[in-house]
Design a protein around this motif. Structure first.
Motif, PDB file in Angstrom:
ATOM      1  N   ASP A 128     -31.703  80.697  47.056  1.00 36.46           N
ATOM      2  CA  ASP A 128     -30.846  79.512  47.084  1.00 36.46           C
ATOM      3  C   ASP A 128     -31.292  78.559  48.186  1.00 36.46           C
ATOM      4  O   ASP A 128     -31.756  78.989  49.248  1.00 36.46           O
ATOM      5  N   ILE A 129     -31.120  77.273  47.942  1.00 34.97           N
ATOM      6  CA  ILE A 129     -31.408  76.284  48.985  1.00 34.97           C
ATOM      7  C   ILE A 129     -30.448  76.499  50.141  1.00 34.97           C
ATOM      8  O   ILE A 129     -29.242  76.658  49.954  1.00 34.97           O
ATOM      9  N   ASP A 130     -30.979  76.506  51.342  1.00 31.87           N
ATOM     10  CA  ASP A 130     -30.193  76.624  52.571  1.00 31.87           C
ATOM     11  C   ASP A 130     -29.665  75.222  52.896  1.00 31.87           C
ATOM     12  O   ASP A 130     -30.425  74.358  53.348  1.00 31.87           O
ATOM     13  N   VAL A 131     -28.389  74.981  52.647  1.00 32.60           N
ATOM     14  CA  VAL A 131     -27.812  73.639  52.764  1.00 32.60           C
ATOM     15  C   VAL A 131     -27.956  73.090  54.175  1.00 32.60           C
ATOM     16  O   VAL A 131     -28.348  71.930  54.365  1.00 32.60           O
ATOM     17  N   ARG A 132     -27.676  73.884  55.191  1.00 34.59           N
ATOM     18  CA  ARG A 132     -27.778  73.400  56.574  1.00 34.59           C
ATOM     19  C   ARG A 132     -29.229  73.031  56.904  1.00 34.59           C
ATOM     20  O   ARG A 132     -29.501  71.951  57.418  1.00 34.59           O
ATOM     21  N   ALA A 133     -30.161  73.910  56.599  1.00 32.08           N
ATOM     22  CA  ALA A 133     -31.569  73.647  56.911  1.00 32.08           C
ATOM     23  C   ALA A 133     -32.107  72.478  56.088  1.00 32.08           C
ATOM     24  O   ALA A 133     -32.885  71.653  56.593  1.00 32.08           O
ATOM     25  N   ALA A 134     -31.702  72.375  54.836  1.00 34.01           N
ATOM     26  CA  ALA A 134     -32.149  71.266  53.985  1.00 34.01           C
ATOM     27  C   ALA A 134     -31.595  69.938  54.484  1.00 34.01           C
ATOM     28  O   ALA A 134     -32.304  68.919  54.469  1.00 34.01           O
ATOM     29  N   THR A 135     -30.354  69.939  54.942  1.00 32.91           N
ATOM     30  CA  THR A 135     -29.761  68.724  55.495  1.00 32.91           C
ATOM     31  C   THR A 135     -30.535  68.288  56.735  1.00 32.91           C
ATOM     32  O   THR A 135     -30.808  67.094  56.916  1.00 32.91           O
ATOM     33  N   GLN A 136     -30.941  69.242  57.552  1.00 32.57           N
ATOM     34  CA  GLN A 136     -31.756  68.908  58.722  1.00 32.57           C
ATOM     35  C   GLN A 136     -33.124  68.375  58.286  1.00 32.57           C
ATOM     36  O   GLN A 136     -33.637  67.422  58.873  1.00 32.57           O
ATOM     37  N   GLN A 137     -33.710  68.961  57.260  1.00 34.14           N
ATOM     38  CA  GLN A 137     -35.003  68.467  56.744  1.00 34.14           C
ATOM     39  C   GLN A 137     -34.907  67.004  56.348  1.00 34.14           C
ATOM     40  O   GLN A 137     -35.830  66.224  56.602  1.00 34.14           O
ATOM     41  N   ILE A 138     -33.823  66.651  55.687  1.00 34.35           N
ATOM     42  CA  ILE A 138     -33.630  65.273  55.237  1.00 34.35           C
ATOM     43  C   ILE A 138     -33.523  64.348  56.444  1.00 34.35           C
ATOM     44  O   ILE A 138     -34.141  63.273  56.480  1.00 34.35           O
ATOM     45  N   ASN A 139     -32.761  64.763  57.473  1.00 38.94           N
ATOM     46  CA  ASN A 139     -32.699  63.975  58.710  1.00 38.94           C
ATOM     47  C   ASN A 139     -34.089  63.817  59.320  1.00 38.94           C
ATOM     48  O   ASN A 139     -34.447  62.751  59.812  1.00 38.94           O
ATOM     49  N   ASP A 140     -34.870  64.891  59.296  1.00 43.94           N
ATOM     50  CA  ASP A 140     -36.216  64.850  59.868  1.00 43.94           C
ATOM     51  C   ASP A 140     -37.109  63.849  59.142  1.00 43.94           C
ATOM     52  O   ASP A 140     -37.932  63.181  59.765  1.00 43.94           O
ATOM     53  N   VAL A 141     -36.965  63.738  57.827  1.00 48.86           N
ATOM     54  CA  VAL A 141     -37.737  62.756  57.064  1.00 48.86           C
ATOM     55  C   VAL A 141     -37.376  61.346  57.508  1.00 48.86           C
ATOM     56  O   VAL A 141     -38.259  60.521  57.785  1.00 48.86           O
ATOM     57  N   VAL A 142     -36.077  61.055  57.608  1.00 43.15           N
ATOM     58  CA  VAL A 142     -35.647  59.714  58.025  1.00 43.15           C
ATOM     59  C   VAL A 142     -36.129  59.437  59.443  1.00 43.15           C
ATOM     60  O   VAL A 142     -36.625  58.341  59.736  1.00 43.15           O
ATOM     61  N   GLU A 143     -36.023  60.412  60.320  1.00 45.47           N
ATOM     62  CA  GLU A 143     -36.495  60.233  61.697  1.00 45.47           C
ATOM     63  C   GLU A 143     -38.002  59.923  61.709  1.00 45.47           C
ATOM     64  O   GLU A 143     -38.467  59.039  62.437  1.00 45.47           O
ATOM     65  N   ARG A 144     -38.774  60.621  60.895  1.00 44.71           N
ATOM     66  CA  ARG A 144     -40.217  60.356  60.795  1.00 44.71           C
ATOM     67  C   ARG A 144     -40.469  58.915  60.367  1.00 44.71           C
ATOM     68  O   ARG A 144     -41.301  58.205  60.934  1.00 44.71           O
ATOM     69  N   TRP A 145     -39.738  58.456  59.333  1.00 47.56           N
ATOM     70  CA  TRP A 145     -39.904  57.087  58.858  1.00 47.56           C
ATOM     71  C   TRP A 145     -39.632  56.080  59.971  1.00 47.56           C
ATOM     72  O   TRP A 145     -40.372  55.120  60.158  1.00 47.56           O
ATOM     73  N   VAL A 146     -38.532  56.298  60.693  1.00 47.66           N
ATOM     74  CA  VAL A 146     -38.145  55.355  61.748  1.00 47.66           C
ATOM     75  C   VAL A 146     -39.169  55.381  62.881  1.00 47.66           C
ATOM     76  O   VAL A 146     -39.545  54.335  63.412  1.00 47.66           O
ATOM     77  N   ARG A 147     -39.632  56.568  63.249  1.00 45.66           N
ATOM     78  CA  ARG A 147     -40.651  56.659  64.310  1.00 45.66           C
ATOM     79  C   ARG A 147     -41.947  55.950  63.900  1.00 45.66           C
ATOM     80  O   ARG A 147     -42.606  55.335  64.737  1.00 45.66           O
ATOM     81  N   GLU A 148     -42.320  56.049  62.622  1.00 44.40           N
ATOM     82  CA  GLU A 148     -43.545  55.392  62.151  1.00 44.40           C
ATOM     83  C   GLU A 148     -43.460  53.877  62.263  1.00 44.40           C
ATOM     84  O   GLU A 148     -44.458  53.217  62.530  1.00 44.40           O
ATOM     85  N   ASN A 149     -42.263  53.318  62.023  1.00 46.36           N
ATOM     86  CA  ASN A 149     -42.125  51.872  62.076  1.00 46.36           C
ATOM     87  C   ASN A 149     -40.661  51.513  62.349  1.00 46.36           C
ATOM     88  O   ASN A 149     -39.907  51.201  61.428  1.00 46.36           O
ATOM     89  N   PRO A 150     -40.257  51.552  63.633  1.00 47.00           N
ATOM     90  CA  PRO A 150     -38.840  51.323  63.962  1.00 47.00           C
ATOM     91  C   PRO A 150     -38.309  49.966  63.530  1.00 47.00           C
ATOM     92  O   PRO A 150     -37.115  49.826  63.271  1.00 47.00           O
ATOM     93  N   GLY A 151     -39.188  48.963  63.437  1.00 41.91           N
ATOM     94  CA  GLY A 151     -38.735  47.632  63.032  1.00 41.91           C
ATOM     95  C   GLY A 151     -38.264  47.554  61.592  1.00 41.91           C
ATOM     96  O   GLY A 151     -37.618  46.583  61.194  1.00 41.91           O
ATOM     97  N   GLN A 152     -38.555  48.568  60.804  1.00 46.41           N
ATOM     98  CA  GLN A 152     -38.119  48.597  59.395  1.00 46.41           C
ATOM     99  C   GLN A 152     -36.675  49.074  59.248  1.00 46.41           C
ATOM    100  O   GLN A 152     -36.058  48.863  58.221  1.00 46.41           O
ATOM    101  N   TRP A 153     -36.160  49.762  60.269  1.00 42.88           N
ATOM    102  CA  TRP A 153     -34.852  50.422  60.157  1.00 42.88           C
ATOM    103  C   TRP A 153     -33.728  49.478  60.526  1.00 42.88           C
ATOM    104  O   TRP A 153     -33.775  48.799  61.548  1.00 42.88           O
ATOM    105  N   MET A 154     -32.683  49.444  59.704  1.00 45.19           N
ATOM    106  CA  MET A 154     -31.519  48.609  59.953  1.00 45.19           C
ATOM    107  C   MET A 154     -30.279  49.500  59.861  1.00 45.19           C
ATOM    108  O   MET A 154     -29.866  49.905  58.783  1.00 45.19           O
ATOM    109  N   TRP A 155     -29.724  49.807  61.013  1.00 45.75           N
ATOM    110  CA  TRP A 155     -28.539  50.653  61.043  1.00 45.75           C
ATOM    111  C   TRP A 155     -27.693  50.228  62.209  1.00 45.75           C
ATOM    112  O   TRP A 155     -28.196  50.063  63.318  1.00 45.75           O
ATOM    113  N   PHE A 156     -26.403  50.025  61.993  1.00 38.80           N
ATOM    114  CA  PHE A 156     -25.550  49.409  63.003  1.00 38.80           C
ATOM    115  C   PHE A 156     -24.575  50.347  63.692  1.00 38.80           C
ATOM    116  O   PHE A 156     -23.842  49.937  64.561  1.00 38.80           O
ATOM    117  N   HIS A 157     -24.528  51.614  63.294  1.00 35.68           N
ATOM    118  CA  HIS A 157     -23.526  52.516  63.861  1.00 35.68           C
ATOM    119  C   HIS A 157     -24.069  53.221  65.079  1.00 35.68           C
ATOM    120  O   HIS A 157     -25.129  53.774  65.057  1.00 35.68           O
TER     121      HIS A 157
END
Length: 169
Positions: free
Chosen positions: A140-169
């Motif tokens: 079975d997919i490990d929900v906690r670990a998979a959720t962290q993986q998804i965060n890690d992907v977004v973090e990678r994207w933002v680190r690659e090009n922070p000027g592309q990210w638009m988030w206000f919270h």
């Protein structure tokens, strides 16, 4: 399941899907300003597939789409209280686990998709390879670990090009 973040022109994911014949049901959060919300919604209705508002019952609606063999799209960098404790840029945060739970319950493939702004009002939509979500010993997919993986992907994207990210919270 396709996921993206507030990068480039993130609204292009459902538009591109519809343009290329992919039926996509997207989870969305209605803007707080009612005038802006009405305008955005009228634009979305003209150019995108089905929409499910992020409120009570949204997970059940998305589950129904997957049960029927459909495709789901969602923004994953939403402010979310009461989620799983994960990290993002080295800080603890609460992250919505609906994507990982749906992937587990329906053994759905998960694809990261990001939009990159280019010069001269152009954009590139990048569909990455299927994300191999972490699984438990029973398969079975490990929900906690998979959720962290998804965060890690977004973090990678933002680190690659922070000027592309638009988030206000």
């Amino acid at each position: 399941i396709l996921f993206t973040a507030h990068l480039g022109s993130f609204e292009l994911l459902p538009i591109a899907a519809a343009t290329h014949g992919m039926r996509l049901t997207s989870l969305f959060r209605r803007p707080n300003n009612p005038y802006i919300a009405d305008f955005v919604q009228s634009t979305r209705n003209l150019q995108t597939g089905e929409m499910v508002q992020s409120d009570m019952g949204a997970a059940f609606a998305l589950a129904g789409v997957l049960e029927r063999g459909g495709n789901v799209g969602m923004l994953v960098d939403q402010k979310f209280s009461g989620g799983l404790r994960t990290t993002f840029f080295g800080r603890e945060c609460e992250t919505n686990h609906v994507l990982a739970t749906l992937a587990r319950n329906y053994d759905a493939d998960v694809y990261p998709v990001r939009c990159v702004r280019l010069p001269n009002n152009r954009y590139r939509l990048i569909v990455e390879d299927r994300l191999e979500l972490v699984r438990k010993a029973n398969g079975d997919i490990d929900v906690r670990a998979a959720t962290q993986q998804i965060n890690d992907v977004v973090e990678r994207w933002v680190r690659e090009n922070p000027g592309q990210w638009m988030w206000f919270h």
